[in-house]
Design an enzyme around this catalytic site. Structure first.
Site, mmCIF file in Angstrom:
data_model
loop_
_atom_site.group_PDB
_atom_site.id
_atom_site.type_symbol
_atom_site.label_atom_id
_atom_site.label_comp_id
_atom_site.label_asym_id
_atom_site.label_seq_id
_atom_site.Cartn_x
_atom_site.Cartn_y
_atom_site.Cartn_z
ATOM 1 N N HIS A 16 -2.168 5.168 -0.080
ATOM 2 C CA HIS A 16 -2.740 4.060 -0.846
ATOM 3 C C HIS A 16 -2.642 4.313 -2.347
ATOM 4 O O HIS A 16 -3.114 5.342 -2.840
ATOM 5 C CB HIS A 16 -4.206 3.924 -0.428
ATOM 6 C CG HIS A 16 -4.896 2.708 -0.934
ATOM 7 N ND1 HIS A 16 -6.173 2.735 -1.457
ATOM 8 C CD2 HIS A 16 -4.516 1.401 -0.985
ATOM 9 C CE1 HIS A 16 -6.551 1.519 -1.788
ATOM 10 N NE2 HIS A 16 -5.560 0.687 -1.521
ATOM 11 N N HIS A 58 -3.805 -2.358 -10.348
ATOM 12 C CA HIS A 58 -4.648 -2.967 -9.316
ATOM 13 C C HIS A 58 -5.511 -4.093 -9.867
ATOM 14 O O HIS A 58 -5.525 -5.196 -9.339
ATOM 15 C CB HIS A 58 -5.535 -1.895 -8.669
ATOM 16 C CG HIS A 58 -6.456 -2.451 -7.638
ATOM 17 N ND1 HIS A 58 -7.688 -2.985 -7.951
ATOM 18 C CD2 HIS A 58 -6.321 -2.579 -6.297
ATOM 19 C CE1 HIS A 58 -8.276 -3.423 -6.852
ATOM 20 N NE2 HIS A 58 -7.476 -3.179 -5.837
HETATM 21 O O1 G3P Z 1 -2.880 -3.242 0.453
HETATM 22 C C1 G3P Z 1 -3.995 -2.705 1.044
HETATM 23 C C2 G3P Z 1 -5.116 -2.508 0.058
HETATM 24 O O2 G3P Z 1 -4.602 -1.937 -1.096
HETATM 25 C C3 G3P Z 1 -5.797 -3.816 -0.280
HETATM 26 O O3 G3P Z 1 -6.913 -3.670 -1.093
HETATM 27 O O4 G3P Z 1 -8.066 -3.720 -3.257
HETATM 28 O O5 G3P Z 1 -7.069 -1.583 -2.454
HETATM 29 O O6 G3P Z 1 -5.616 -3.455 -3.239
HETATM 30 P P1 G3P Z 1 -6.912 -3.090 -2.572
HETATM 31 MG MG MG Z 2 -3.596 -2.683 -2.869
#
Ligand code: G3P
Ligand code: MG
Length: 252
Positions: A16, A58
């Site tokens: 992630h 993000h």
């Molecule tokens: O793409 C999965 C996840 O990243 C979605 O939530 O807020 O971490 O971008 P976020």
């Molecule tokens: Mg994400």
């Protein structure tokens, strides 16, 4: 089931934002760290500068993860390019820059790494961001000539995914879901998605069955607990996005 969903080219474990919280998210340092833990696929968040440069960030705003302020998408790339995107995390990463998508593409293509590119539009720019990102991905991964495995494009924004489909219909798409609206499966199928990526608590045997019966691959975010990871593996999920690149073996 689409050919890509049938012959799924992506590994199960996905890091992630590059390396979770172990490095400044969505920076080249993060992808390098994720790779050093054995990860071959990374999730990251892409949006556009005011002059349509695709770059990684993000949040809508700059304050949390850079030394800038304001809405990132209202600034030109020439301004964004100079921001420090590492000091907020740690001294060690001071001077990390916001990566452009083309820089990340080079890093991945050189080493055979794969991406789940989350289209994270600045609010109000959903359609335009989906269009520009899809075109950029097709160009950078030379999908019409080389046949390199392209990034899996995902988004919470149905509008962005619809625009990406119109711009580059052959790029694989996944609908991100933070909750299961009654039409979640029909929406993914209407967008001709190959997968859905659900918040991990939403998955159970019935939801997996519904997705599979629509020919959809099943992915999940963001899984950091070992017992929850085991539950999801037992459900047979195809992809698990985690922050804990230091805990989960990506070849498992
Ligand atoms: O793409 C999965 C996840 O990243 C979605 O939530 O807020 O971490 O971008 P976020
Ligand atoms: Mg994400």
């Amino acid at each position: 089931m689409s050919p890509l969903a049938q012959h799924w080219p992506y590994p199960r474990w996905i890091a992630h934002r590059g390396a979770g919280t172990l490095a400044p998210e969505n920076t080249l340092a993060a992808f390098a760290l994720g790779a050093s833990h054995g990860y071959r696929m990374f999730e990251c968040d892409v949006k556009l500068s005011a002059d349509d440069v695709a770059f990684l960030l993000h949040d809508d705003t700059l304050a949390r993860t850079t030394d800038g302020s304001g809405v990132a998408g209202t600034l030109p790339w020439a301004t964004l390019a100079h921001l420090d995107a590492g000091s907020w995390h740690s001294e060690q990463h001071a001077g990390q820059r916001l990566p452009r998508l083309d820089q990340l593409a080079r890093f991945c293509l050189q080493s055979g790494y794969l991406l789940n590119l989350e289209i994270k539009p600045t609010p109000g720019t959903e359609r335009h961001t989906g269009t520009v990102v899809a075109r950029e991905v097709a160009r950078l991964w030379a999908v019409h000539t080389h046949g390199a495995t392209p990034p899996l494009l995902s988004s919470f924004s149905r509008e962005a995914l619809a625009a990406a489909r119109t711009a580059q219909p052959t790029l694989p798409r996944a609908l991100l879901l933070s909750e299961l609206a009654p039409d979640w499966c029909q929406a993914a199928l209407a967008l001709q998605c190959v997968a859905v990526i659900c918040q991990h608590r939403l998955w159970n045997a019935q939801v997996v069955e519904q997705a599979r019966s629509g020919g959809l691959r099943c992915l999940t975010y963001t899984v950091n607990e070992e017992s929850e990871a085991q539950r999801l593996l037992d459900l047979g999920l195809d992809g698990i996005i985690t922050d804990r690149v230091d805990v989960f073996q990506p070849d498992a």
